[in-house]
Structures are given as structure tokens and as C-alpha cells.
Design an enzyme around this catalytic site. Structure first.
Site, short mmCIF file in Angstrom:
data_model
loop_
_atom_site.label_atom_id
_atom_site.label_comp_id
_atom_site.label_asym_id
_atom_site.label_seq_id
_atom_site.Cartn_x
_atom_site.Cartn_y
_atom_site.Cartn_z
N CYS A 1 52.29 33.96 48.07
CA CYS A 1 52.29 34.94 46.98
C CYS A 1 51.88 36.33 47.46
CB CYS A 1 51.36 34.46 45.88
SG CYS A 1 49.66 34.28 46.41
N HIS B 1 48.22 32.02 37.63
CA HIS B 1 48.97 33.25 37.95
C HIS B 1 50.44 33.00 37.57
CE1 HIS B 1 49.93 37.02 39.56
NE2 HIS B 1 49.67 36.85 40.85
N ASP C 1 48.60 29.94 50.06
CA ASP C 1 47.89 31.10 49.50
C ASP C 1 46.59 31.27 50.29
OD1 ASP C 1 47.03 33.17 47.85
OD2 ASP C 1 46.28 31.84 46.27
N ARG D 1 59.08 39.30 41.81
CA ARG D 1 58.04 39.53 40.81
C ARG D 1 58.55 40.55 39.78
NH1 ARG D 1 52.59 38.89 41.70
NH2 ARG D 1 52.45 39.59 39.56
N ARG E 1 44.77 41.49 34.19
CA ARG E 1 44.30 40.72 35.35
C ARG E 1 42.78 40.69 35.27
NH1 ARG E 1 45.95 41.05 41.66
NH2 ARG E 1 47.64 39.84 40.74
N GLN F 1 53.47 35.01 39.04
CA GLN F 1 53.77 34.71 40.44
C GLN F 1 54.66 33.48 40.55
OE1 GLN F 1 52.78 36.47 43.33
NE2 GLN F 1 54.38 35.13 44.13
N1 NVA Z 1 44.57 33.13 44.80
C1 NVA Z 1 44.65 34.55 45.04
C2 NVA Z 1 45.98 35.08 44.58
C3 NVA Z 1 46.21 36.54 44.86
C4 NVA Z 1 47.49 37.05 44.33
C5 NVA Z 1 43.52 35.24 44.32
O1 NVA Z 1 43.23 34.86 43.17
O2 NVA Z 1 42.90 36.15 44.88
N1 CP Z 2 50.71 38.27 44.48
C1 CP Z 2 50.02 39.19 43.81
O1 CP Z 2 49.70 39.03 42.63
O2 CP Z 2 49.74 40.31 44.53
P1 CP Z 2 48.72 41.47 44.11
O3 CP Z 2 47.34 40.89 44.14
O4 CP Z 2 48.94 42.53 45.16
O5 CP Z 2 49.07 41.94 42.74
#
Ligand code: NVA
Ligand code: CP
Length: 306
Positions: free
Chosen positions: A262, A130, A222, A290, A103, A133
Site C-alpha cells: 500500500c 483502510h 505492509d 487510489r 484519517r 486502499q
Molecule cells: N498500516 C499502515 C498503512 C499506511 C498506509 C499504517 O497504518 O501506518
Molecule cells: N497508502 C496510503 O494510504 O498512503 P499515505 O499514507 O501516503 O496516504
């Protein structure tokens, strides 16, 4: 399937179907308490440059359930944080590990890692995509609506990583997708245009959430402020006014529309308490899924062949 899972555009429809069918089998096995260890003796490294609750826990627990070991590697606790290059890191880690989940911010980082690693690399979120997700989201729709073909999905809010992954899934799986985003926060043109050109389903962008949710099987949203955008908080809250998934918007859709998020949710911003906790919400089913879809991905990329 290819060596890596970097973005849903890279998957074929057959790959998606294989992942969903294995996820379904693995979910059943886990519910029945069946021990199944296709990752026995295998190790997944999980590199995090951003925070996480679901991604970390679902990958870590999922790997354990498949008989493997997952290592949590916080970016700043590794030499990456002190400037070691991605290719050198990839080459060293390939000598110990059987797979890497990462990540990070830039999609290019994940791509560079995958190019330099001999082992599978899985994208656990970048600023651009993502994929894990959206795999869980489409799997949830498939489980609860008996399929994905010809279904209608409305995505409300920011044209971000989640929106981009929905676009790629709609392109490959032929479901309709209407994105309702403010004019200054639309998905990347190249990703949207490519999908519109190649898809046989209808993928469209509107600026009125009510138009998007009409007749939808799924409403997905989101956060308005993704990780790394904290400084833009005030501007973004203003820009997204009118794009909240609330009771009124849900009432303008089908009675049994599935509401997805998500997570993490910012209650009172992009979604209300009433909708999050209401009868249409499937947000925790998504969160659970997930783990099941990622186990399928791990099995397919790292395990004994199913
Ligand atoms: N769009 C959000 C998704 C979190 C799972 C982010 O990138 O922070
Ligand atoms: N939806 C998701 O990826 O959650 P986290 O940021 O908690 O991993």
C-alpha cells in the site's frame, strides 16, 4: 450504496462492482483528457490526524478533476485539536461541506462523525481499516487479472488495518485469502472469525509465509510499524523476522504473481529493493488506482448520479 464508506464489510458485492466499473470509466476519461465535472460546486473536507502522501494528494486531485474543491484540514489546526467534540464538528461542517474524508486513529471516531454528519463520511484510514486502499488493490487485481473471483491473495506481515480490509474484501468478493502473520501480530479475532463464518471463499491464517504464497495471484504486504506504533519499533522488527517479502519468497509463488504494497514501503524491512523494483511489482499502479477508485466513490456518494 449507504451514505458513508466506513469499512468494506458495509459494502455489498454490487457496491464493489459499481465502484470498479465507474473507476474504470473515470480512469479512461482522465487518460483521454475528457473534462467531467459531476462534483461541480461541491466541497470535500479532508481531516487528517495522521500524516499522508497518497491519500491526501489522490483525494485532493481527484476532487479537483471531478470539478469540486477539496479542503485539507489538519486535526491540530482545527478546534478538534482543542477538544471540540466530534458531533459538534460534524454538525457544523455539514452546513458547509458536501462530504468529509477523515484519517484518524480510532474507527469509533469515524463512526461517530458519520452518525452526526448529514453528509457522506469516507474513512481515509484508521487503526482498524483502510477501505480506500483495498478498493484500489482489488481494482488493480481486477484490471490486471481480468477479475477477482477465485483469485488467490496472500497477505504477509502485520495483522493490521490493511489485513482487516483485505479480509472484508475477500468475504464480500469470494476470493481466497491466506494471511501469514507472526503469532503475536495476527488480525483481530472477531474480524477474521466473522469472515470465516460468512465467506464462501477460503480465508485462512497461517504463520509460514511460504505456505501462503504457494499458487497465489497476489502477494501483498505492509509496514511492520504502522503510524502510532513508533515506540514498538525494535520489538516489531524482531517479531517480523522471517516475514519479509523478498526474492526468495516471490520465487516460491507463481511466475507472474503480482506484488502489492500500500506504501509507504520500508525497503529492507517488510520488502526488499529487488522485489519493490522487480518485474512482479505493481505498487505504483496501486498508488495510481487510489485516485481512480476514490473518484468513483466521490461520484457515487457526492456527485450527480452516474
Ligand atoms: N498500516 C499502515 C498503512 C499506511 C498506509 C499504517 O497504518 O501506518
Ligand atoms: N497508502 C496510503 O494510504 O498512503 P499515505 O499514507 O501516503 O496516504
Amino acid at each position: 450504496m449507504q451514505k458513508d464508506l466506513l469499512c468494506l464489510y458495509d459494502l455489498t458485492k454490487k457496491d464493489f462492482d459499481k465502484i470498479f466499473s465507474r473507476a474504470s470509466v473515470l480512469k479512461k476519461k482522465q487518460k483521454q483528457g475528457e473534462v467531467y465535472h459531476p462534483l461541480k460546486g461541491k466541497t470535500l473536507g479532508m481531516i487528517f490526524e495522521k500524516p499522508s502522501t497518497r491519500t491526501r494528494v489522490s483525494f485532493e486531485v481527484g476532487t479537483f478533476q471531478l470539478g469540486g474543491l477539496a479542503l485539507y484540514l489538519r486535526w491540530t489546526d482545527t478546534q478538534l485539536g482543542r477538544g471540540e467534540s466530534i458531533p459538534d464538528t460534524a454538525r457544523a461542517l455539514s452546513r458547509y461541506l458536501d462530504g468529509i474524508m477523515i484519517r484518524t486513529f480510532k474507527q469509533e471516531t469515524v463512526e461517530e462523525l458519520a452518525r452526526s454528519a448529514d453528509i457522506p463520511v469516507i474513512n481515509g484510514l484508521t487503526d482498524l481499516y483502510h477501505p480506500c486502499q483495498t478498493l484500489a488493490d482489488v481494482f488493480t487485481m481486477t484490471e490486471q487479472r481480468g477479475g477477482y473471483a477465485n483469485r488467490k491473495v496472500a497477505y504477509i506481515g502485520d495483522g493490521n488495518n490493511i489485513a482487516h480490509s483485505w479480509i472484508n474484501a475477500a468475504l464480500r468478493l469470494d476470493f481466497d485469502l491466506t494471511l501469514a502473520c507472526p503469532r503475536n501480530h495476527t488480525p483481530k479475532d472477531a474480524i477474521l472469525k466473522r469472515a470465516q463464518k460468512e465467506a464462501s471463499s477460503n480465508i485462512s491464517l497461517v504463520h509460514d509465509p511460504y505456505k501462503a504464497v504457494k499458487g497465489a495471484d497476489v502477494i501483498s504486504t505492509d509496514t511492520w510499524v504502522s503510524m502510532g506504533q513508533e515506540k514498538e519499533y525494535r520489538e516489531r522488527i524482531r517479531a517480523f523476522k522471517g516475514f519479509q517479502v523478498n526474492e526468495e519468497l516471490v520465487a516460491a509463488s507463481k511466475d507472474d504473481v503480482m506484488v502489492m504494497h500500500c506504501l509507504p514501503a520500508h525497503r529492507g524491512e517488510e520488502i526488499t529493493d529487488g522485489v519493490m523494483d522487480g518485474k512482479n511489482s505493481v505498487v505504483f499502479d496501486q498508488a495510481e488506482n487510489r485516485m481512480h477508485v476514490q473518484k468513483a466513490v466521490l461520484e457515487l456518494l457526492m456527485g450527480r448520479k452516474a
